[in-house]
Scaffold this active site. Structure first.
Site, PDB file in Angstrom:
ATOM      1  CG  ASP A  58     -35.825   2.161  17.684  1.00 52.29           C
ATOM      2  OD1 ASP A  58     -35.730   3.685  18.038  1.00 52.29           O
ATOM      3  OD2 ASP A  58     -35.025   1.502  18.492  1.00 52.29           O
TER       4      ASP A  58
ATOM      5  CG  ASP B 219     -35.479   7.449  19.350  1.00 45.68           C
ATOM      6  OD1 ASP B 219     -34.841   7.491  20.479  1.00 45.68           O
ATOM      7  OD2 ASP B 219     -34.708   6.980  18.615  1.00 45.68           O
ATOM      8  CD  GLU B 220     -36.381   2.181  22.242  1.00 48.33           C
ATOM      9  OE1 GLU B 220     -35.954   0.596  21.800  1.00 48.33           O
ATOM     10  OE2 GLU B 220     -35.606   3.060  22.340  1.00 48.33           O
TER      11      GLU B 220
END
Length: 484
Positions: free
Chosen positions: A11, A105-106
């Site tokens: 993350d 983003d993860e």
């Protein structure tokens, strides 16, 4: 559950805001808020400096401004975020063929499937190496969680934030989870959390002690059964390399309610073009067109039309959205519009012919909606509005977006208004730059593409084989370099 912590969850830390700080030297170490800036704007991401002032994602921007009046408020630059995301996902793809992106983003990574880890020591070394690579390639930091299941890996990365790594050794799950709030578990939102609290259950330990039968009685069979398993730390979900999207959609919230029917129709057509762009970028076509309208009184209406076959034809989607609009009463005013396509499918041969026939039209319409007005002219706005000049300036010069001046070079917009635009001239690798103000129609000033965040990125072409095991000088405090 796996006997080794070979599921990794990455993350990125305050992704949008961190990318903006990396791109703008003058904002490093300062409160930064990224999101919609109008009266109805919402915070997308806040830097950790802003979070310490109480700002968080999904908060109305107006409330954020009251909490952090001196923060920098910027409009998102998704082209930059997608570029950085692609760099990160490419690094993850080198670790394993099983990478499950959850957002820009993860992502989850199955290290065992890639042969990059089979025990705690190799998993930790891989996680540290990944953090090193991400920092070297993008200049940003990410937090890593390692565990024997997806649920625990995600919890671990959250506990490791910011810029940390937490490895949960198999067999220690219940001990780790026991004192945590029930809200840490997937699927336990505010309503369920409040319902459990009223029943006297505030920690994961309370759920495990209550037993499956009691949880089923409180929240229903399906949810209760799953909740009990999670409270015991049990999660057998595999990492899935491809997550099929069920729909593609775009929507806009307007600072001022739209009343003019012609303007509403024009906005719907613009959104249809953007929707098709996203559809084609995903190499998909769809069969059902959906229109979403939120009116002045916050009532939200949706209308849909199912076509004879899947399409990515901009004309077909635009006309279908227009037909759906005819069935909606917008006379009281419209605050939000959205266009989506569902029933997604891979390209058919007919879709390919349609794409070739309409590619020129799609590109032309996209350019019309993204390019600045011609010199000496103004964008056409069907509905007269005393604030239209200011709105047009804000659209042409969004706060935080990149510009280039023929004399002063690359910079970014600090703000615009009263016929002026203020620009700070600096680059990601420069010192904080100076600020200058220009007329919004200055012929020497034009929008520009974002610069890379790292000018001389390290060569990681042979990674992960050649990757160092840890970052020199990395701060491992704050969460989680050691196992619980």
């Amino acid at each position: 559950m796996r006997p080794a912590p070979t599921i990794l969850h990455l993350d990125m830390d305050a992704f949008y805001a961190s990318a903006e700080q990396a791109a703008k030297p003058s904002l490093r170490g300062k409160a930064v808020v990224v999101g919609g800036l109008g009266p109805r704007g919402v915070v997308a991401t806040a830097s950790y400096e802003a979070r310490r002032l109480g700002v968080h994602s999904a908060m109305p921007t107006a409330q954020a401004r009251r909490l952090a009046p001196n923060a920098a408020y910027l409009v998102p630059r998704f082209s930059l975020y997608r570029t950085v995301s692609d760099q990160v996902m490419e690094l993850l793809g080198r670790l394993s063929p099983l990478v499950e992106p959850l957002s820009l983003d993860e992502a989850f990574v199955d290290l065992e499937a890639g042969g990059t880890a089979d025990d705690s020591a190799s998993a930790r070394a891989t996680g540290e190496g990944l953090r090193t690579a991400i920092h070297a390639v993008t200049g940003l930091s990410g937090s890593v969680g390692l565990a024997g299941s997806k649920m625990l890996a995600k919890i671990a990365s959250e506990e490791a934030k910011p810029d940390g790594l937490l490895l949960i050794e198999p067999g220690t799950e219940r001990e780790l989870l026991a004192p945590m709030s029930v809200r840490i578990l997937p699927g336990v939102g505010p309503a369920t959390g409040d319902h459990l609290r009223r029943a006297g259950m505030t920690t994961v330990h309370d759920l495990a002690e209550a037993g499956e039968a009691e949880l089923v009685r409180l929240v229903g069979k399906a949810h209760g059964h799953g909740l009990y398993r999670m409270a015991l730390g049990l999660d057998d979900r595999p990492v899935v390399a491809e997550r099929d999207a069920k729909s593609v959609s775009v929507e806009d919230t307007f600072d001022v309610d739209l009343h003019d029917r012609v303007r509403v129709r024009a906005e719907v057509e613009r959104l249809a073009v953007r929707c098709v762009e996203r559809l084609r970028a995903a190499d998909r076509s769809g069969r059902t067109v959906v229109l979403k309208v939120r009116r002045y009184d916050f009532s939200t209406l949706t209308r849909s039309e199912t076509l004879r076959g899947p399409t990515d034809d901009p004309t077909v989607v635009r006309e279908a959205a227009g037909r759906l609009l005819e069935s909606v009463d917008t006379t009281g005013g419209v605050r939000l519009l959205g266009v989506g396509v569902t029933g997604l499918a891979d390209y058919t041969q007919e879709d390919l012919f349609a794409q070739a026939a309409d590619a020129r039209e799609l590109a032309q319409r996209a350019q019309e909606h993204s390019s600045p007005p011609e010199e000496g002219g103004e964008e056409s706005v069907p509905e007269p509005d005393p604030d239209s000049a200011e709105l047009l300036a804000a659209r042409r010069w969004p706060a935080g977006h990149d510009v280039r001046h023929e004399k002063h070079g690359h910079g970014w917009v600090q703000g615009s208004g009263v016929g002026r635009v203020t620009v700070r001239f600096e680059e990601p690798w420069s010192a904080p730059g100076r600020v200058l103000t220009f007329r919004v129609d200055d012929p020497l000033l034009r929008p520009a593409d974002p610069l890379p965040l790292v000018r001389d990125a390290a060569d990681y072409s042979s990674w992960p084989a050649s990757l160092p095991k840890s970052r020199s000088g990395a701060d491992s405090s704050g969460g989680g370099e050691s196992s619980p």
